[in-house]
Design a protein around this motif. Structure first.
Motif, short mmCIF file in Angstrom:
data_model
loop_
_atom_site.label_atom_id
_atom_site.label_comp_id
_atom_site.label_asym_id
_atom_site.label_seq_id
_atom_site.Cartn_x
_atom_site.Cartn_y
_atom_site.Cartn_z
N GLY A 27 15.53 15.48 -13.00
CA GLY A 27 16.40 14.97 -11.95
C GLY A 27 15.64 14.45 -10.75
N PRO A 28 14.84 15.31 -10.09
CA PRO A 28 14.09 14.83 -8.93
C PRO A 28 13.07 13.75 -9.26
N PHE A 29 12.45 13.81 -10.44
CA PHE A 29 11.51 12.76 -10.80
C PHE A 29 12.22 11.42 -10.96
N SER A 30 13.44 11.45 -11.48
CA SER A 30 14.19 10.21 -11.67
C SER A 30 14.58 9.57 -10.35
N ILE A 31 14.65 10.36 -9.30
CA ILE A 31 15.02 9.83 -7.98
C ILE A 31 13.80 9.59 -7.11
N ASP A 32 12.98 10.62 -6.97
CA ASP A 32 11.94 10.59 -5.94
C ASP A 32 10.76 9.68 -6.26
N THR A 33 10.50 9.42 -7.55
CA THR A 33 9.36 8.56 -7.85
C THR A 33 9.61 7.10 -7.48
N TYR A 34 10.86 6.66 -7.52
CA TYR A 34 11.08 5.24 -7.25
C TYR A 34 11.54 4.95 -5.83
N LEU A 35 11.80 5.99 -5.03
CA LEU A 35 12.20 5.74 -3.64
C LEU A 35 11.13 4.98 -2.85
N PRO A 36 9.84 5.31 -2.95
CA PRO A 36 8.84 4.53 -2.20
C PRO A 36 8.77 3.05 -2.63
N ALA A 37 9.31 2.74 -3.81
CA ALA A 37 9.25 1.36 -4.31
C ALA A 37 10.54 0.59 -4.03
N PHE A 38 11.46 1.18 -3.27
CA PHE A 38 12.76 0.57 -3.01
C PHE A 38 12.62 -0.88 -2.53
N SER A 39 11.84 -1.05 -1.48
CA SER A 39 11.72 -2.38 -0.88
C SER A 39 11.05 -3.36 -1.84
N GLY A 40 10.05 -2.89 -2.57
CA GLY A 40 9.35 -3.75 -3.51
C GLY A 40 10.25 -4.19 -4.66
N ILE A 41 11.07 -3.28 -5.17
CA ILE A 41 12.01 -3.64 -6.23
C ILE A 41 13.00 -4.68 -5.72
N ALA A 42 13.52 -4.45 -4.50
CA ALA A 42 14.50 -5.38 -3.92
C ALA A 42 13.92 -6.79 -3.81
N VAL A 150 7.92 21.94 -7.38
CA VAL A 150 6.68 21.17 -7.42
C VAL A 150 6.95 19.70 -7.74
N ALA A 151 7.97 19.45 -8.59
CA ALA A 151 8.24 18.08 -9.05
C ALA A 151 8.57 17.12 -7.92
N PRO A 152 9.60 17.41 -7.10
CA PRO A 152 9.90 16.46 -6.03
C PRO A 152 8.84 16.41 -4.94
N ALA A 153 7.94 17.40 -4.90
CA ALA A 153 6.86 17.34 -3.92
C ALA A 153 5.81 16.30 -4.33
N ILE A 154 5.55 16.23 -5.64
CA ILE A 154 4.51 15.30 -6.09
C ILE A 154 5.09 13.95 -6.54
#
Length: 409
Positions: A27-42, A150-154
């Protein structure tokens, strides 16, 4: 509890906790890994901020919908098949995200990810109660929360690194790899913990009776609200991270990890404290302490944002303390939910997750876009989410004072 539990898992208890936590990390990996790429994806696919927000909403609503069935399926066919099918679908959905060329395709495959990831989270709770008596189950549930943290932290660190160096598609290729590894690990290691005598009929009438028994039980609904809605007091900030961290606090995408490390550190610390209290402190007192910590922290957060210009030096700490309070009480509330109807633990875990994830979806699709423009609005909304859970718990406490009174054995 499965009468054969002692023979199903002979490795140390912490090893099972790690395996179940790894399931929950999807769950957290599916959300938190792509948040930093939000603007780039857009920019890459020509999507607006509102359209990008829908990639979160599609995931969360898919998660909420399928959670209606993950637990019921595991009550009928066993825990292991539901987990393995969920991991297989998640891997395929992640592949679809990696190959997406338009916002419509990305929303579609994000929804498919949401439909699949709930299997691990929902079923792992039922597995814990299948294998352990109440006090031991609370300790394991707390260990799962610690390892899970640990997952959403990394995840945002990994996501930010992949986005900066390899582009946004690489984030989803990484999730494909995660799905493959988890499928193989659970295929080899996860035992079937639902005893054959405890399996429920999958006939529609029997299922509907089970759903009715749970949904018509006000104790279940109030406990689910008490655990699921306050989570959004901190999850709101996760959803609004690009605006909160990037615009208001002026952090670069590669600096987002500070927010996630502090928040997840709070969750892990609270879960550790909850495990230490298992069998020693009455559940009701532990829940009270968790709500009190969240309430005091929320009041401080609102006051600080009303009086001062937000700055990363102080704006992140209230969220970490809030997370501590939530993690202190949520393992206890979850076990109270599962034990209301012992014969329907999978379904109870499903419906508890549905209530929480539906709230998550509404916050992601409706609330977060409306309040992310202001740190004060975020703080007020956060305390409002806490208030809903607190009222639910106080109502339960007044109407059924015996719930959670005794220390679990």
């Amino acid at each position: 509890m499965n009468p054969d539990a002692q023979t199903l898992w002979k490795a140390p208890r912490w090893a099972l906790a790690v395996l179940l936590a790894v399931l929950g990390m999807l769950g957290p990996f599916s959300i938190d890994t792509y948040l930093p790429a939000f603007s780039g994806i857009a920019r890459s696919i020509g999507a607006t901020p509102a359209e990008m927000q829908q990639t979160l909403s599609a995931y969360l609503f898919g998660f909420a919908f399928m959670n209606l069935f993950h637990g019921a399926l595991s009550d009928s066919f066993g825990r292991r098949p539901v987990v393995l099918w969920g991991l297989a679908v998640f891997t395929i959905a992640s592949l679809g995200c990696a190959l997406s060329q338009t916002i419509g395709q990305l929303v579609l495959f994000r929804a498919l990810q949401g439909l699949s990831t709930g299997a691990g989270i929902v079923v792992s709770r039922a597995v814990i109660r299948d294998m352990f008596p109440p006090a031991e189950a609370q300790r394991v549930m707390s260990q799962v929360t610690i390892y899970f943290g640990v997952a959403p932290a990394i995840a945002p660190i990994v996501g930010g690194f992949l986005f900066v160096h390899l582009g946004w598609h690489s984030v989803f290729w990484f999730l494909v790899g995660v799905g493959v590894v988890l499928f193989v690990a659970n295929w080899k290691l996860l035992p079937e913990t639902l005893h054959v005598d405890q399996r429920q009929s999958f006939h529609v009438r029997h299922l509907m009776r089970g759903y009715w028994d749970l949904c018509s039980d006000p104790r279940f609904l109030l406990l689910a609200l008490a655990s699921g809605v306050p989570f959004n007091g901190m999850f709101l900030y996760v959803l609004a991270a690009p605006a909160f961290l990037g615009d208001h606090l002026a952090l670069a995408p590669t600096q987002f990890f500070w927010f996630f490390m502090l928040t997840i550190g709070g969750i892990m610390s609270g879960a550790w404290a909850s495990g230490r209290m298992a069998g020693k402190v009455a559940p009701k007192r532990q829940i009270r302490d968790g709500f009190l910590i969240m309430l005091i922290t929320s009041v401080i957060n609102v006051t600080a944002n009303a009086l001062f210009t937000p700055h990363a030096a102080w704006a992140l700490w209230p969220l970490a303390v809030f997370a501590f309070g939530w993690a202190l009480m949520v393992p206890v509330v979850t076990l109270l939910v599962l034990d209301l109807h012992p014969e329907r633990r999978g379904m109870a875990s499903s419906l508890q997750a549905v209530i929480g994830s539906t709230a998550n979806g509404l916050v992601a699709g409706v609330v977060a876009p409306l309040v992310m423009h202001s740190t004060l609005a975020l703080a007020l909304t956060s305390i409002g989410m806490l208030g809903i859970g607190l009222v639910a718990w106080l109502w339960l406490h007044r109407r059924w004072p015996e719930i959670g009174r005794m220390v679990a054995a």
